[in-house]
Design a protein around this motif. Sequence first.
Motif, PDB file in Angstrom:
ATOM      1  N   ILE A   1       0.842  -1.202   0.000  1.00 50.20           N
ATOM      2  CA  ILE A   1       0.000   0.000   0.000  1.00 50.20           C
ATOM      3  C   ILE A   1       0.883   1.261   0.000  1.00 50.20           C
ATOM      4  O   ILE A   1       0.653   2.202  -0.758  1.00 50.20           O
ATOM      5  CB  ILE A   1      -0.946   0.022   1.220  1.00 50.20           C
ATOM      6  CG1 ILE A   1      -1.921  -1.160   1.154  1.00 50.20           C
ATOM      7  CG2 ILE A   1      -1.702   1.345   1.301  1.00 50.20           C
ATOM      8  CD1 ILE A   1      -2.844  -1.159  -0.043  1.00 50.20           C
ATOM      9  N   LEU A   2       1.929   1.244   0.844  1.00 48.17           N
ATOM     10  CA  LEU A   2       2.759   2.436   1.016  1.00 48.17           C
ATOM     11  C   LEU A   2       3.594   2.769  -0.219  1.00 48.17           C
ATOM     12  O   LEU A   2       3.692   3.943  -0.608  1.00 48.17           O
ATOM     13  CB  LEU A   2       3.680   2.260   2.231  1.00 48.17           C
ATOM     14  CG  LEU A   2       3.000   2.271   3.608  1.00 48.17           C
ATOM     15  CD1 LEU A   2       4.009   1.959   4.698  1.00 48.17           C
ATOM     16  CD2 LEU A   2       2.342   3.631   3.865  1.00 48.17           C
ATOM     17  N   VAL A   3       4.210   1.764  -0.825  1.00 45.36           N
ATOM     18  CA  VAL A   3       5.104   2.038  -1.958  1.00 45.36           C
ATOM     19  C   VAL A   3       4.360   2.689  -3.127  1.00 45.36           C
ATOM     20  O   VAL A   3       4.775   3.759  -3.607  1.00 45.36           O
ATOM     21  CB  VAL A   3       5.846   0.755  -2.407  1.00 45.36           C
ATOM     22  CG1 VAL A   3       6.556   0.978  -3.742  1.00 45.36           C
ATOM     23  CG2 VAL A   3       6.859   0.338  -1.348  1.00 45.36           C
ATOM     24  N   PRO A   4       3.253   2.117  -3.632  1.00 46.63           N
ATOM     25  CA  PRO A   4       2.565   2.792  -4.741  1.00 46.63           C
ATOM     26  C   PRO A   4       1.912   4.119  -4.338  1.00 46.63           C
ATOM     27  O   PRO A   4       1.843   5.050  -5.156  1.00 46.63           O
ATOM     28  CB  PRO A   4       1.509   1.770  -5.190  1.00 46.63           C
ATOM     29  CG  PRO A   4       1.326   0.859  -4.042  1.00 46.63           C
ATOM     30  CD  PRO A   4       2.634   0.812  -3.331  1.00 46.63           C
ATOM     31  N   LEU A   5       1.462   4.226  -3.070  1.00 45.41           N
ATOM     32  CA  LEU A   5       0.815   5.462  -2.620  1.00 45.41           C
ATOM     33  C   LEU A   5       1.793   6.632  -2.642  1.00 45.41           C
ATOM     34  O   LEU A   5       1.517   7.694  -3.229  1.00 45.41           O
ATOM     35  CB  LEU A   5       0.243   5.268  -1.210  1.00 45.41           C
ATOM     36  CG  LEU A   5      -0.547   6.436  -0.627  1.00 45.41           C
ATOM     37  CD1 LEU A   5      -1.815   6.691  -1.445  1.00 45.41           C
ATOM     38  CD2 LEU A   5      -0.916   6.166   0.841  1.00 45.41           C
ATOM     39  N   PHE A   6       2.952   6.460  -2.013  1.00 45.19           N
ATOM     40  CA  PHE A   6       3.959   7.521  -2.000  1.00 45.19           C
ATOM     41  C   PHE A   6       4.586   7.708  -3.382  1.00 45.19           C
ATOM     42  O   PHE A   6       4.915   8.826  -3.782  1.00 45.19           O
ATOM     43  CB  PHE A   6       5.039   7.224  -0.953  1.00 45.19           C
ATOM     44  CG  PHE A   6       4.618   7.546   0.452  1.00 45.19           C
ATOM     45  CD1 PHE A   6       4.907   8.770   1.028  1.00 45.19           C
ATOM     46  CD2 PHE A   6       3.903   6.622   1.202  1.00 45.19           C
ATOM     47  CE1 PHE A   6       4.513   9.075   2.325  1.00 45.19           C
ATOM     48  CE2 PHE A   6       3.497   6.907   2.497  1.00 45.19           C
ATOM     49  CZ  PHE A   6       3.798   8.144   3.062  1.00 45.19           C
ATOM     50  N   GLY A   7       4.739   6.617  -4.109  1.00 42.42           N
ATOM     51  CA  GLY A   7       5.307   6.698  -5.448  1.00 42.42           C
ATOM     52  C   GLY A   7       4.425   7.476  -6.399  1.00 42.42           C
ATOM     53  O   GLY A   7       4.914   8.193  -7.286  1.00 42.42           O
ATOM     54  N   PHE A   8       3.121   7.378  -6.202  1.00 42.35           N
ATOM     55  CA  PHE A   8       2.140   8.083  -7.033  1.00 42.35           C
ATOM     56  C   PHE A   8       2.347   9.596  -6.957  1.00 42.35           C
ATOM     57  O   PHE A   8       2.304  10.298  -7.963  1.00 42.35           O
ATOM     58  CB  PHE A   8       0.730   7.702  -6.564  1.00 42.35           C
ATOM     59  CG  PHE A   8      -0.378   8.288  -7.377  1.00 42.35           C
ATOM     60  CD1 PHE A   8      -0.612   7.861  -8.677  1.00 42.35           C
ATOM     61  CD2 PHE A   8      -1.199   9.278  -6.851  1.00 42.35           C
ATOM     62  CE1 PHE A   8      -1.645   8.403  -9.431  1.00 42.35           C
ATOM     63  CE2 PHE A   8      -2.226   9.825  -7.595  1.00 42.35           C
ATOM     64  CZ  PHE A   8      -2.459   9.385  -8.893  1.00 42.35           C
ATOM     65  N   PHE A   9       2.606  10.088  -5.754  1.00 42.23           N
ATOM     66  CA  PHE A   9       2.858  11.528  -5.583  1.00 42.23           C
ATOM     67  C   PHE A   9       4.233  11.912  -6.124  1.00 42.23           C
ATOM     68  O   PHE A   9       4.425  13.004  -6.665  1.00 42.23           O
ATOM     69  CB  PHE A   9       2.723  11.925  -4.115  1.00 42.23           C
ATOM     70  CG  PHE A   9       1.317  11.810  -3.594  1.00 42.23           C
ATOM     71  CD1 PHE A   9       0.336  12.724  -3.985  1.00 42.23           C
ATOM     72  CD2 PHE A   9       0.963  10.790  -2.734  1.00 42.23           C
ATOM     73  CE1 PHE A   9      -0.964  12.613  -3.526  1.00 42.23           C
ATOM     74  CE2 PHE A   9      -0.344  10.676  -2.270  1.00 42.23           C
ATOM     75  CZ  PHE A   9      -1.311  11.591  -2.661  1.00 42.23           C
ATOM     76  N   LEU A  10       5.178  10.989  -6.015  1.00 40.99           N
ATOM     77  CA  LEU A  10       6.532  11.235  -6.511  1.00 40.99           C
ATOM     78  C   LEU A  10       6.553  11.400  -8.029  1.00 40.99           C
ATOM     79  O   LEU A  10       7.356  12.175  -8.573  1.00 40.99           O
ATOM     80  CB  LEU A  10       7.446  10.069  -6.092  1.00 40.99           C
ATOM     81  CG  LEU A  10       8.938  10.202  -6.372  1.00 40.99           C
ATOM     82  CD1 LEU A  10       9.555  11.296  -5.507  1.00 40.99           C
ATOM     83  CD2 LEU A  10       9.656   8.878  -6.124  1.00 40.99           C
ATOM     84  N   THR A  11       5.654  10.697  -8.727  1.00 35.21           N
ATOM     85  CA  THR A  11       5.639  10.763 -10.197  1.00 35.21           C
ATOM     86  C   THR A  11       4.647  11.796 -10.735  1.00 35.21           C
ATOM     87  O   THR A  11       4.338  11.810 -11.929  1.00 35.21           O
ATOM     88  CB  THR A  11       5.319   9.377 -10.789  1.00 35.21           C
ATOM     89  OG1 THR A  11       4.109   8.865 -10.192  1.00 35.21           O
ATOM     90  CG2 THR A  11       6.446   8.399 -10.542  1.00 35.21           C
ATOM     91  N   GLY A  12       4.099  12.639  -9.845  1.00 32.01           N
ATOM     92  CA  GLY A  12       3.302  13.773 -10.305  1.00 32.01           C
ATOM     93  C   GLY A  12       1.802  13.611 -10.314  1.00 32.01           C
ATOM     94  O   GLY A  12       1.099  14.395 -10.970  1.00 32.01           O
TER      95      GLY A  12
END
Length: 495
Positions: free
Chosen positions: A199-210
């Motif tokens: 849950i955490l990796v794609p959630l934070f990654g989503f904001f990282l990629t804009g």
Amino acid sequence: MTDYTYQLLAIIIYLAGMLAIGWYAYRRTANLTDYMLGGRSLGPAVTALSAGAADMSGWLLMGLPGAIYVSGLSEAWMAIGLTIGAYLNWLFVAPRLRVYTQVSSNSITIPSYLDSRLKDNSKILRIASGLIILVFFTFYVSSGMVAGGVFFESSFNMSYHGGLLLVSAVVIAYTLFGGFLAVSYTDFVQGLIMFLALILVPLFGFFLTGGFGETTESIRSVNPHAFSLVKGVSFAAIISSAAWGLGYFGQPHIIVRFMAIKSVKETKQARRIGIGWMALSLIGASATALIGIAYFKQHPGASLSDPEAIFIALGQIIFHPFIAGVLLAAVLAAIMSTISSQLIVTSSALVEDLYKAIIKNDEDDKKYVFYGRMAILIISLIAMYFAWEKNATILDLVSFAWAGFGAAFGPTILLSLYWRKINSIGALSGMVIGAVTVIVWGNIEALSSTLYEIIPGFILNFIVTMAVSALTHKPNKAIDQEFEEALEMLDRERK
């Protein structure tokens, strides 16, 4: 502290936690039913997450994200098939198996259940089932040990053999001493770690990629068909991938959890928890892969050497090194949870279904617990021997063994729960046909490359079991009485 030290600290804390749970379970284990089945005392959450964690292994955090990273969502059909198969397994198998194994001689293993349910005085069915479990799971455990050794080799620059010995030692320790309870409790914790990580990796990654717009644009610029489920995939390939879901009905290390839950009533709640966990985890794994595509498109200077490491790579980019270490622990948890579950089932097959059935069945329960622990040690040493050379063939056996168990046991389990006329001759004939079909089909390239071997194996087992049972059926009052008693208990416990 260096990044490496933070990550290593997280792994050490995780491994220490697994050993502590093993010690706690050891103090709650008094007899063979406790050791092999947790005294049928598991709650719905532990049952659900332990079944999920035992099932998924490293494929959830590495194999699936890696495949989707390379090819897009067309690789998600296996995940879809597994989710549907798991749901049907919880719905149709869990309640009846929980009741029937209790009604039929309080059976604590799948082979002993089939033996008692079908009143097989020859013990051939029980012994054959036990041997199938013993042989296949020994190699299955070995493949998990290989994965553990590779994990430490690639993540911490440890030697492959050092990693293999470390993972094996910890898993053997908590499984050997704590038995089924230790396996279930550790699987529960490991399932939680895996879930939170996905849950955490794609959630934070989503904001990282804009965010949504920029992320999807980046993904489509790399692979215009990344979001398509069907582009570039044949109908036969879709069916083969989705057919992995058929395997659930015959996986001993998964369906044994249904036998251990406290009551039928709790299977409904466990189903909701288990399928919710599974669906969100698979979505998280898929989202991790897609966000990985976007990130490496937006950062051309960064490189990814292995697509299967996309989850680990994003975790190390996004989070503090200690949290990245916890994410590494999630990968290790996926590997270890499957090893421990298979070890306890293999031990029970050796002691309950082979030793007690062939040699002796009149010893003190504490002796059988001791034999169970020794069986785990012996099986582990054999599995380590096969894993020592890092043989790729052992890893390839996983899909083959999944098909073998699904085709050999799946139809037999379903028919034993829903059709009173199934008999031992029919069940044994069907199991043999299912297993042989998988072996033959899986070893003929022209066939296996066209259709996953579990499909013909499962269908033929079903047909042969029904045909032979119908032709050789003889009324049996004990079987009929147990069947009615199981149905009555099922209705009573559901109210």
